[in-house]
Design a protein around this motif. Sequence first.
Motif: not given
Length: 440
Positions: A141-152
């Motif tokens: 789930a941290d990969l999902v979070l990382r990408d959501a943060i990177d996408r703003g």
Amino acid sequence: MPSRPARILRLLVAALLLTGDVAVFAAAEGGTSANRAAASSAIVIRPRWIVEVETGEKHAGWALRAEGNRTAAVGPASAVAVPPGARVIELPGATLLPGLIDAHVHLTWDDGKSEATREAARKTLEAGFTTVRSCGAPEGADLVLRDAIDRGEIAGPRVIAAGAPLGFAGGVCAQVFPGSGVFSTAEQALAHVRKLAAAGASWVKICAGGGVVPGPDDETAVEVAPETLAAIVAEAHRLGLKVAAHAQGPAAVAAAVRAGVDSIEHGALLDEAAAKLMVERGTWLVPTYYRLRWRREQAAANGAPAAALERAAAAGEKVRNRQQRAIALGVKVALGTDATVIPYGLDAREVAAMVELGMTPLQALQAATTHAAAMLGWSDRVGSLAPGHFADLVAVEGDPLADPAALERVALVVKGGVVVREPPAPAPTAAPAPAPTPSP
Ligand SMILES: [Zn+2]
């Protein structure tokens, strides 16, 4: 020769960096539209002091200019140009530092996008921690979070993620992170490492031995056979991933270091021989020391019996002695908190805790900036105020080199040139202040 996925990733990153920082990263780092607008022009920050964490030099009368998502200039204020339209932020009582790095957190326990996860990410960022290493989350789930943060889509720190941790069946990681990372054979473990690489994880987290918090049994606990551990590390490194090993006692630490892991997480009970091995191999230690005190304080507040509190205090003392000795022997240290065990947003308390372990406040700050960046392989982009790095910044009220507790008095946080936390605007001065009433 780097692997093909690693090469492709590197090319993508290079392309992203060349595409023009402002457009690409301002969009990526999002937050509100006001934040995005702020990123479109330069910011000049004039604090009381600017600390170069590399040297510990503290400069009065300096300024820093961020342009786009990068730091563009830092130096005496007279030498830092203020372009037309730039926003100038005056912080007359504050010290400006690079955004801090917490190299051991767990920000999400669900799907990586829940309200709880968003709050964890926001609190961490607003505490001045602009980069974190996630040492694992259920099913990646941290990969999902990382990408959501990177996408703003979510406000949070930059996340370097380990995905679903590897844990031998019945062991600590298997209990805390049941699911795809649980293995009974080396083949299963290697298959999971390859899955992590394919999913875009940067680290492999594995439990090598010892409980979540150290106990007497952990002096000798070892969870994974040495040859399995070595095979996991070799496969991870071949795929361009680093390896973080949860290890509490000397046996688990030594086994993990011999297997070639990049960092030891906790290492609460490591002895001198294990510490010397770490120095020899250049293995990083992430002590996560504050959390033990936090737990003791919580136990006391919850009315734990005196005998239990005494045992906990004695255990804490043992950890302090062992880690102090390891640090004195020259083990490389990066800051990590294991946030989730402590509440999110209290990450800075680890700096003061590291001073208890015998580090100077500057060394503890370096563990949270330059050294953590080095461990993560991100020295070229975070952990420094040098031009060319991401404009990831934190300003705190007071002087953290004299008083690490100042790090909890956050005045300003900037991530990638975007202000994410700032001092309240001064009250409008429409009417003149009333004359002071003479006191009798
Ligand atoms: Zn952890």
